[in-house]
Structure formats: structure tokens, C-alpha cells
Design an enzyme around this catalytic site. Structure first.
Site, mmCIF file in Angstrom:
data_model
loop_
_atom_site.group_PDB
_atom_site.id
_atom_site.type_symbol
_atom_site.label_atom_id
_atom_site.label_comp_id
_atom_site.label_asym_id
_atom_site.label_seq_id
_atom_site.Cartn_x
_atom_site.Cartn_y
_atom_site.Cartn_z
ATOM 1 N N LEU A 15 -2.100 3.498 -6.363
ATOM 2 C CA LEU A 15 -3.209 3.420 -7.328
ATOM 3 C C LEU A 15 -3.957 4.757 -7.405
ATOM 4 O O LEU A 15 -4.168 5.306 -8.487
ATOM 5 C CB LEU A 15 -4.175 2.289 -6.914
ATOM 6 C CG LEU A 15 -5.415 2.115 -7.783
ATOM 7 C CD1 LEU A 15 -5.043 1.737 -9.214
ATOM 8 C CD2 LEU A 15 -6.342 1.052 -7.189
ATOM 9 N N SER A 108 -12.726 5.144 3.275
ATOM 10 C CA SER A 108 -12.979 3.944 2.469
ATOM 11 C C SER A 108 -14.329 3.342 2.834
ATOM 12 O O SER A 108 -14.755 3.413 3.996
ATOM 13 C CB SER A 108 -11.880 2.925 2.747
ATOM 14 O OG SER A 108 -12.244 1.694 2.202
ATOM 15 N N SER A 109 -14.967 2.716 1.849
ATOM 16 C CA SER A 109 -16.252 2.069 2.142
ATOM 17 C C SER A 109 -16.075 0.887 3.103
ATOM 18 O O SER A 109 -17.032 0.460 3.732
ATOM 19 C CB SER A 109 -16.912 1.583 0.846
ATOM 20 O OG SER A 109 -16.102 0.612 0.225
ATOM 21 N N CYS A 110 -14.825 0.365 3.236
ATOM 22 C CA CYS A 110 -14.589 -0.783 4.143
ATOM 23 C C CYS A 110 -14.779 -0.415 5.604
ATOM 24 O O CYS A 110 -14.701 -1.283 6.460
ATOM 25 C CB CYS A 110 -13.162 -1.295 4.070
ATOM 26 S SG CYS A 110 -12.501 -1.535 2.505
ATOM 27 N N TYR A 137 -7.248 -1.122 10.249
ATOM 28 C CA TYR A 137 -7.367 -0.156 9.144
ATOM 29 C C TYR A 137 -8.585 0.749 9.369
ATOM 30 O O TYR A 137 -8.497 1.974 9.242
ATOM 31 C CB TYR A 137 -7.515 -0.973 7.862
ATOM 32 C CG TYR A 137 -7.772 -0.223 6.594
ATOM 33 C CD1 TYR A 137 -6.746 0.431 5.938
ATOM 34 C CD2 TYR A 137 -9.049 -0.206 6.019
ATOM 35 C CE1 TYR A 137 -6.973 1.094 4.729
ATOM 36 C CE2 TYR A 137 -9.285 0.454 4.825
ATOM 37 C CZ TYR A 137 -8.251 1.104 4.186
ATOM 38 O OH TYR A 137 -8.482 1.758 3.003
ATOM 39 N N LYS A 141 -8.741 4.811 9.977
ATOM 40 C CA LYS A 141 -9.422 5.685 9.004
ATOM 41 C C LYS A 141 -10.507 6.522 9.687
ATOM 42 O O LYS A 141 -10.683 7.703 9.374
ATOM 43 C CB LYS A 141 -10.057 4.844 7.896
ATOM 44 C CG LYS A 141 -9.059 4.281 6.931
ATOM 45 C CD LYS A 141 -8.696 5.323 5.895
ATOM 46 C CE LYS A 141 -7.526 4.910 5.047
ATOM 47 N NZ LYS A 141 -6.964 5.995 4.284
ATOM 48 N N HIS A 180 -6.719 -7.340 -4.133
ATOM 49 C CA HIS A 180 -8.175 -7.357 -4.010
ATOM 50 C C HIS A 180 -8.762 -8.275 -5.091
ATOM 51 O O HIS A 180 -8.050 -8.714 -5.999
ATOM 52 C CB HIS A 180 -8.729 -5.927 -4.152
ATOM 53 C CG HIS A 180 -8.330 -5.023 -3.027
ATOM 54 N ND1 HIS A 180 -7.563 -3.887 -3.214
ATOM 55 C CD2 HIS A 180 -8.576 -5.069 -1.691
ATOM 56 C CE1 HIS A 180 -7.369 -3.292 -2.050
ATOM 57 N NE2 HIS A 180 -7.973 -3.991 -1.105
HETATM 58 N N1 LIG Z 1 -7.506 0.664 -3.382
HETATM 59 C C1 LIG Z 1 -8.772 0.723 -3.023
HETATM 60 O O1 LIG Z 1 -9.607 -0.118 -3.435
HETATM 61 C C2 LIG Z 1 -9.247 1.816 -2.088
HETATM 62 C C3 LIG Z 1 -10.625 1.877 -1.800
HETATM 63 C C4 LIG Z 1 -11.072 2.884 -0.963
HETATM 64 C C5 LIG Z 1 -10.184 3.774 -0.397
HETATM 65 N N2 LIG Z 1 -8.862 3.701 -0.689
HETATM 66 C C6 LIG Z 1 -7.960 4.674 -0.021
HETATM 67 O O2 LIG Z 1 -7.218 5.395 -0.992
HETATM 68 C C7 LIG Z 1 -5.934 5.732 -0.455
HETATM 69 C C8 LIG Z 1 -4.853 5.287 -1.424
HETATM 70 O O3 LIG Z 1 -4.962 3.878 -1.635
HETATM 71 P P1 LIG Z 1 -4.216 3.142 -2.823
HETATM 72 O O4 LIG Z 1 -5.071 2.012 -3.234
HETATM 73 O O5 LIG Z 1 -3.733 4.134 -3.804
HETATM 74 O O6 LIG Z 1 -2.970 2.534 -2.021
HETATM 75 P P2 LIG Z 1 -1.532 2.108 -2.602
HETATM 76 O O7 LIG Z 1 -1.634 1.812 -4.060
HETATM 77 O O8 LIG Z 1 -1.021 1.053 -1.685
HETATM 78 O O9 LIG Z 1 -0.673 3.432 -2.424
HETATM 79 C C9 LIG Z 1 -0.365 3.943 -1.165
HETATM 80 C C10 LIG Z 1 0.731 4.975 -1.314
HETATM 81 O O10 LIG Z 1 1.082 5.434 -0.006
HETATM 82 C C11 LIG Z 1 2.497 5.492 0.076
HETATM 83 N N3 LIG Z 1 2.961 5.312 1.442
HETATM 84 C C12 LIG Z 1 2.620 4.345 2.329
HETATM 85 N N4 LIG Z 1 3.306 4.491 3.466
HETATM 86 C C13 LIG Z 1 4.123 5.567 3.307
HETATM 87 C C14 LIG Z 1 5.093 6.197 4.122
HETATM 88 N N5 LIG Z 1 5.375 5.755 5.350
HETATM 89 N N6 LIG Z 1 5.729 7.290 3.630
HETATM 90 C C15 LIG Z 1 5.473 7.752 2.380
HETATM 91 N N7 LIG Z 1 4.564 7.186 1.553
HETATM 92 C C16 LIG Z 1 3.911 6.094 2.020
HETATM 93 C C17 LIG Z 1 2.984 4.360 -0.808
HETATM 94 O O11 LIG Z 1 4.326 4.600 -1.145
HETATM 95 P P3 LIG Z 1 5.241 3.492 -1.865
HETATM 96 O O12 LIG Z 1 4.882 3.643 -3.336
HETATM 97 O O13 LIG Z 1 6.606 3.892 -1.567
HETATM 98 O O14 LIG Z 1 4.853 2.157 -1.289
HETATM 99 C C18 LIG Z 1 2.013 4.447 -1.966
HETATM 100 O O15 LIG Z 1 2.471 5.364 -2.917
HETATM 101 C C19 LIG Z 1 -5.840 5.050 0.903
HETATM 102 O O16 LIG Z 1 -6.111 5.977 1.905
HETATM 103 C C20 LIG Z 1 -6.926 3.997 0.858
HETATM 104 O O17 LIG Z 1 -7.438 3.757 2.121
HETATM 105 C C21 LIG Z 1 -8.349 2.742 -1.526
#
Ligand SMILES: NC(=O)c1ccc[n+]([C@@H]2O[C@H](COP(=O)([O-])OP(=O)(O)OC[C@H]3O[C@@H](n4cnc5c(N)ncnc54)[C@H](OP(=O)(O)O)[C@@H]3O)[C@@H](O)[C@H]2O)c1
Length: 318
Positions: A15, A108-110, A137, A141, A180
Site C-alpha cells: 500500500l 506506525s501510530s500503533c 509488531y 518497530k 483493517h
Molecule cells: N497500512 C497502514 O495502515 C500503516 C499504518 C502505519 C504504518 N504503516 C507502515 O508502512 C509500511 C508499509 O505498510 P503497507 O501497509 O504498505 O504494507 P503492505 O501493503 O503489506 O506491504 C508490505 C510490503 O513489504 C513487502 N515485504 C514483506 N516481507 C518481505 C520480504 N521478506 N522480502 C521482500 N519484501 C517483503 C511486501 O512484499 P509482497 O508484495 O511480496 O508481499 C509488500 O510489498 C510498514 O512498515 C507499516 O508498518 C502502515
């Protein structure tokens, strides 16, 4: 960053990563490196170092992580702890070893304390226990952002950490088991409209309030911060949010209106509410000159339409 700088986005299919990639392309950056998980498993230390030594990126967005909803977090605490520690250790340490100029780490805010005063200011981190349902998690973080801070202090690196609120956008996870609240509601309403249902069930009292930021705005903020000369290793954590929240019932009514659902929303008050409020204080990023642009109404319309279009062409549609 120069338009020709070499920029590595880890997790570019996620995302956050996909919106970062789009933002950088839109702004004319022409030397962006991405690798799928199959091409580069970020859990593999030797492979990650080899990749950094070969590519020598100037800038890194660390947007790869193991991310999930409450159920995934509760049942896989070990995997959340291990994989996130491993990914961030490998990327941060390899960045240091190969001279990356600036790195942006996604917190993350979590990970603020479960009983954090509201709105949550950056200095409240580690002033209380983290939420037990996602401690794996959260601990990972916290280790990541402390690693950035420690490397800045010991090695003079320039790594910054941002703390985004709840994100949503096209490409989000809509899996009923792992998503979510916002994508889960979008799916629920779209399904109810398609099936002509008379009611949808909303867990809890509908009164808890949450803040939501469109991933396009998040990407805009991250690129702004990486480019800002006023943001460096001494800036400390930076919250990224909209600075306003809405109740879960208000959110459901908004999605109801956008979806055209004609039935009723029924509250199942036997189900838990979770924390009553989780709102970020965004004065620090506002003072740096950034604020969110996409309203929640506009953002939900965007995602709702994307969801319908994308899932209609999918055999497993709803
Ligand atoms: N989503 C939220 O609401 C939110 C809120 C606050 C902070 N964040 C932070 O933002 C960051 C990104 O979150 P997101 O929501 O974008 O998560 P996401 O949609 O699940 O994307 C995570 C990405 O990481 C890749 N990944 C995971 N394990 C891997 C590995 N072993 N090797 C290579 N790539 C790997 C995944 O690859 P694949 O495509 O191959 O699975 C995916 O592209 C995170 O650090 C999260 O904590 C997210």
C-alpha cells in the site's frame, strides 16, 4: 534528492510502497530501483547486502514489512517480531555499510502506548506499555526506529522515522480475515449492495474514533520529508496524519452513502470496541510545512470506486 538520484523503494508492491513509487514517478524521478520479494527476500542478510553493494542507492524508503490486522497480529506475534526485525536490520545495516545518504523508516501510530494521552505527541513513545494484541509488531518497530537513532548517533548517518496514522487507499488489503476497519467496511457495503441485503452488522458501539490518511497523502509527506533540508537525523520522530478523527459509525454512514446501500446499519454491541481514540498530534509536521490534502469523503470515493472496478474483474468477486 536529484531527479537522477538512485532511490530504492523496498516493499514497492504494498500500500505505501506502490503510492511512493507513483509519487516519485509523477515528480519525474527517473532512477528508482525496486525488487519483488521473489527477486530479493529482505529476510536474507547476505542477499540484501549483495544487492546494496551492487546498486549503491543514494536514498532508501524502508516500506517493506510484515503488516496485518488485529487477528493476524494476535496469532502471529513471533512472525511479526522476527520478520520485521530481520527486514529492518538488513536494510538499515546494509544502507549504513554502503553509504546511503538518507533513509526513511516507516514506524506506525500503533506503537504508541495503549493508554497514550490524546492526541498522541511524538515524545509519548515508550512512556507506557504497548497494546498487547500487537506487541510483536510494536516491539520490532520500536527497535527499528531506535536503530535509526543509534546509527545516526554512532555513525553519523541521516536516517529519519515517520509515524503514520491508519492508512487506506487503492491496493489496500480487503481480505475479510486480515484487513483493517476501513477496507473491511468498504467490502461489507459493496457486498451488501450487490446481494441486496437489508442490513449490515457493525461490531461494537460505533463510538470509538479513528484517524485515516490516504496513502497518496502519506507518499506525498514522505517525499516532502526526505527532500526537506530542515529534516535530518536530529529531527526525531515525525507523526503523519490528518489531525482529525471520525467515529466508526460516522465512517460507516459515509461509506453507506457512497455505496448507495439502502438498508440499515445494526450495531453488535457484544463485540469489543478497542481503544476509544487514536489521534495523532500533527503540529510537528505542520510546522515543517506539510499537511494532508485529501478529505476522507474524497478518499473513500476513490477507494470504493477502485475496489468495485478491481474486484469485478476477479473471479472471487465478493
Ligand atoms: N497500512 C497502514 O495502515 C500503516 C499504518 C502505519 C504504518 N504503516 C507502515 O508502512 C509500511 C508499509 O505498510 P503497507 O501497509 O504498505 O504494507 P503492505 O501493503 O503489506 O506491504 C508490505 C510490503 O513489504 C513487502 N515485504 C514483506 N516481507 C518481505 C520480504 N521478506 N522480502 C521482500 N519484501 C517483503 C511486501 O512484499 P509482497 O508484495 O511480496 O508481499 C509488500 O510489498 C510498514 O512498515 C507499516 O508498518 C502502515
Amino acid at each position: 534528492m536529484q531527479k537522477t538520484s538512485k532511490i530504492y523503494i523496498s516493499g514497492h508492491r504494498g500500500l505505501v510502497g506502490s503510492h511512493l513509487l507513483q509519487k516519485l514517478k509523477d515528480q519525474g524521478y527517473e532512477n528508482i530501483i525496486t525488487k519483488t520479494r521473489v527477486e530479493l527476500d529482505l529476510l536474507n542478510q547476505a542477499e540484501v547486502l549483495k544487492f546494496f553493494e551492487k546498486e549503491k542507492p543514494d536514498y532508501v524508503f524502508l516500506a517493506a514489512a510484515k503488516v496485518g490486522g488485529i487477528m493476524a497480529n494476535m496469532t502471529q506475534q513471533g512472525a511479526f517480531l522476527y520478520e520485521n526485525l530481520q527486514i529492518q536490520n538488513n536494510v538499515i545495516h546494509s544502507s549504513y555499510q554502503t553509504g546511503v545518504k538518507k533513509l526513511l523508516f516507516l514506524g506506525s501510530s500503533c506503537i504508541y502506548p495503549r493508554n497514550c494521552p490524546q492526541p498522541m505527541r511524538e515524545e509519548y513513545l515508550m512512556t507506557g506499555d504497548v497494546e498487547p494484541t500487537n506487541y510483536g509488531y510494536a516491539i520490532a518497530k520500536i527497535a527499528g526506529l531506535k536503530m535509526c537513532q543509534a546509527y545516526n548517533e554512532q555513525y553519523g548517518t541521516n536516517y529519519i522515522t515517520v509515524m503514520p496514522t491508519n492508512l487506506y487507499g487503492p491496493g489496500d488489503n480487503f481480505d475479510p480475515q486480515g484487513s483493517h476497519v476501513l477496507p473491511a467496511l468498504i467490502r461489507k457495503f459493496a457486498t451488501a449492495v450487490k446481494n441486496g441485503d437489508k442490513e449490515i452488522i457493525l461490531w461494537g458501539t460505533g463510538t470509538p474514533k479513528r484517524e485515516f490518511l490516504h496513502a497518496k497523502d502519506l507518499a506525498d509527506a514522505c517525499v516532502f520529508l526526505l527532500n526537506s533540508e530542515n529534516v535530518n537525523k536530529d529531527t526525531g520522530l515525525i507523526n503523519i496524519g490528518v489531525g482529525a478523527d471520525i467515529s466508526i459509525l460516522e465512517l460507516a454512514n459515509l461509506i453507506k452513502e457512497i455505496s448507495g446501500f439502502q438498508g440499515n446499519i445494526v450495531l453488535d454491541t457484544s463485540k469489543p470496541d478497542g481503544m476509544m481514540r487514536k489521534l495523532l498530534d500533527v503540529s510537528k509536521i505542520s510546522n515543517l510545512g506539510w499537511k494532508a490534502k485529501i478529505s476522507i469523503e474524497e478518499g473513500i470515493k476513490d477507494v470504493y470506486n477502485w475496489f468495485i472496478k478491481t474486484y469485478k474483474s476477479n473471479l472471487f468477486y465478493l
